[in-house]
Structure formats: structure tokens, C-alpha cells
Design a protein around this motif. Structure first.
Motif, short mmCIF file in Angstrom:
data_model
loop_
_atom_site.label_atom_id
_atom_site.label_comp_id
_atom_site.label_asym_id
_atom_site.label_seq_id
_atom_site.Cartn_x
_atom_site.Cartn_y
_atom_site.Cartn_z
N LEU A 120 5.46 42.00 -9.99
CA LEU A 120 4.87 43.10 -10.75
C LEU A 120 4.41 42.65 -12.13
O LEU A 120 3.42 43.16 -12.66
CB LEU A 120 5.88 44.24 -10.90
N LEU B 22 11.09 41.80 -6.79
CA LEU B 22 10.43 41.34 -5.57
C LEU B 22 11.38 41.49 -4.40
O LEU B 22 12.59 41.30 -4.57
CB LEU B 22 10.01 39.87 -5.70
N SER C 165 7.06 38.64 5.86
CA SER C 165 6.70 39.57 4.79
C SER C 165 5.33 40.22 4.96
O SER C 165 5.11 41.35 4.50
CB SER C 165 6.74 38.84 3.44
N THR D 205 5.91 44.14 3.30
CA THR D 205 6.46 44.28 1.96
C THR D 205 5.47 43.77 0.93
O THR D 205 4.45 43.14 1.27
CB THR D 205 7.79 43.50 1.85
N ARG D 206 5.75 44.03 -0.33
CA ARG D 206 4.88 43.56 -1.42
C ARG D 206 5.00 42.05 -1.58
O ARG D 206 6.10 41.50 -1.59
CB ARG D 206 5.29 44.28 -2.71
N LEU D 207 3.85 41.37 -1.74
CA LEU D 207 3.84 39.92 -1.79
C LEU D 207 3.83 39.35 -3.20
O LEU D 207 4.26 38.21 -3.41
CB LEU D 207 2.61 39.38 -1.04
#
Length: 309
Positions: free
Chosen positions: A63, A180, A54, A58-60
């Protein structure tokens, strides 16, 4: 089939094959490794793999702050409770029988989905299937008590109890719709479930450096961590928004025969007649739960989630 359906079918089939093999890998690894630390180290390695996949791609982080609570609850249920009970149960129950007992996951998933997911209501056909499957599980656990002793009985009950936690975890993730990528969804769940297990393992099992590390136990650990955890949970969470929870859990119908066959061919396990009798009830009941009816097909076609790559 179009490319999206091919990807879905390939991911689903991969999960069936890999999860059929993990039961025997657990059984073999438990010959040398204690169950709590075995689970904890397995998922610690898987977390490292998922983070490596990741980072930079990508976003870890989730939100929403509330997502951490969802990930913590689902992670503890799925990884700390379910897998610890499964590994402990396999000390006293064959790998094939453990796989059959975990087919109760969709029974619990069906009930939780009815409660939490409006698009997956409970139907009489599914209720009947659940009752038949529970009858089979009762036969298996009852015979375990008579023939294999109290620990085997509680091992079987523990495996089913852990399965209930796993089912609730799956439904909770779908109901809360945590935003996610699949790799980090699995990684965060594993983090929340693995940290308490690492601490508990040190207290109960001692220093992992002192375990009986053999080439076979090391292979089983790495196979379970990389293929049986990192890869499979990536696929599972990629499939989750693309299939109903009920249909996704049809994997539970496929893995028990595969696990029994591998346990017999490679692990020298035997599956007594009384176990086969109970297993037949379990599998028929689960098949009834998954068997589509016309109204359900229409609803699923309307509610299908499109693939966004």
C-alpha cells in the motif's frame, strides 16, 4: 482451545516439523549443486508458487511506497545473506550442527526487539539466557576450529552471522507492519533477495543447465522451494501478527533436536560429544530467553492481536 488457537498451534507445529527436515535436504542437495545457485533457484521456484497462489485471490502490491524499502532490506537480509551463508556453511558443518548454530537467531531477535518493539523489553532472565547460549555457540565454533579446520570454523560463524540478519528481518517486518497478505509478503522479500543471487550465481557458478542435476538434488530443490519455503513462509507471516516475535522463535528450540535426529537416521551424520556439550548450553540459554515470567504473560495477554481470519 478455540478454533483460532488450534490454527495457531497447527501452523506452529508444521513449521517445527518442516524446518527440522530442511537442514538435511540442504546437506544432501549440496552434494551436487553449488550453494549460491542452489539458494537462488530454490527461491525462484518458491516465488513462482507464491505468485500462483496469490494471482486473482489477493492484493499483489504494498500500500505504501516506504513498504518497498522495508521489503528490500528484510529480503536481502533474510534470503540473500542468511540463506547464502547457511548453504555455504553446510558445506563444512553437519546439518544438525548448523541447526543448533542458528538457534542464535532468537538471541539477536531479543536484542533487536528490545530496541525496536516497545512491547518486548529486555529482561535480566533473557540476558542471562543469551550469555549462556553464546557460550555454547563459542564452544561449538572453537571446537570446529580445532577439529574440523578453518573453513568449518568460518562456516559456523557465517551461519550465526546470517542468523543475526534473519532476526533483524523478522523484527523489522513486525515494527514496520507492512500491510500485505502473507503470500505476497514472502514473495516480495524473496524477489528482492533472489534477484542479486541469480546474477551472482551466473557469475560464480555458471549456467545452471551444466550443473550435476540428479533425481535426489532435484527432489531436494523442489522440497525446499515448495514445502520448505512457499508453505513455511506463508505460515510464518500468518503467525507473525498473532504471536510475539520472541514466542514465535521458540521454533528454534524444536528444530535442532529434530535436525540432529534426521541427520543421524537418514544422513549418516555423527554428533560428537563436544558438539552435544556446546549444544546443551545453546538450548538451555534459548529456553531461558523464551521462558515466560508472570509480568510478561500479563503484557502479552493485553497486547495480543485478535484473529481476523
Amino acid at each position: 482451545m478455540n478454533p483460532t488457537k488450534w490454527r495457531i498451534a497447527t501452523a506452529w507445529l508444521t513449521l517445527c516439523v518442516v524446518w527440522s527436515s530442511t537442514w538435511l535436504a540442504i546437506k544432501v542437495g549440496l552434494r551436487d549443486l553449488p550453494p549460491i545457485s542452489f539458494v537462488a533457484i530454490r527461491f525462484a521456484v518458491a516465488i513462482v508458487v507464491l505468485l500462483a497462489v496469490s494471482l486473482g485471490r489477493t492484493r499483489l502490491l504494498p500500500l505504501r511506497v516506504a513498504d518497498y524499502g522495508t521489503l528490500a532490506v528484510s529480503g536481502i537480509l533474510m534470503f540473500a545473506i542468511n540463506y547464502t551463508l547457511l548453504f555455504w556453511g553446510e558445506l563444512y558443518v553437519s546439518s544438525g550442527l548448523a541447526a543448533v548454530l542458528q538457534t542464535t537467531i532468537p538471541i539477536f531477535g531479543m536484542l533487536f526487539a528490545h530496541w525496536m518493539l516497545p512491547d518486548e523489553p529486555l529482561r535480566m532472565q533473557r540476558i542471562g539466557g543469551a550469555l549462556i547460549a553464546l557460550l555454547g555457540a563459542t564452544i561449538i565454533c572453537g571446537r570446529l576450529l580445532n577439529f574440523n579446520g578453518v573453513l568449518a570454523f568460518w562456516g559456523g560463524v557465517g551461519i550465526m552471522f546470517g542468523g543475526a540478519g534473519a532476526a533483524f528481518s523478522n523484527v523489522l517486518l513486525k515494527a514496520r507492519a507492512v500491510q500485505l497478505p502473507a503470500a505476497m509478503l514472502a514473495a516480495w522479500q524473496m524477489i528482492f533477495g533472489t534477484v542479486p543471487l541469480l546474477i551472482l550465481g551466473l557469475v560464480v557458478d555458471g549456467n545452471p543447465a551444466h550443473f550435476h542435476w540428479t533425481s535426489m538434488s532435484t527432489f531436494c530443490l523442489l522440497y525446499l522451494a515448495i514445502v520448505g519455503s512457499a508453505l513455511t513462509f506463508l505460515l510464518l507471516y500468518w503467525l507473525l501478527p498473532r504471536m510475539t516475535v520472541t514466542n514465535l522463535q521458540t521454533i528454534s528450540l524444536i528444530t535442532p533436536p529434530g535436525a540432529v535426529m534426521l541427520g543421524w537416521l537418514l544422513g549418516g551424520e555423527r554428533f560428537p560429544v563436544w558438539s552435544l556439550f556446546g549444544a546443551c548450553f545453546v538450548l538451555v540459554g534459548v529456553w531461558m530467553i523464551f521462558r515466560r515470567i508472570r509480568e510478561q504473560q500479563r503484557a502479552e495477554a493485553v497486547a495480543a492481536v485478535p484473529d481476523r481470519g
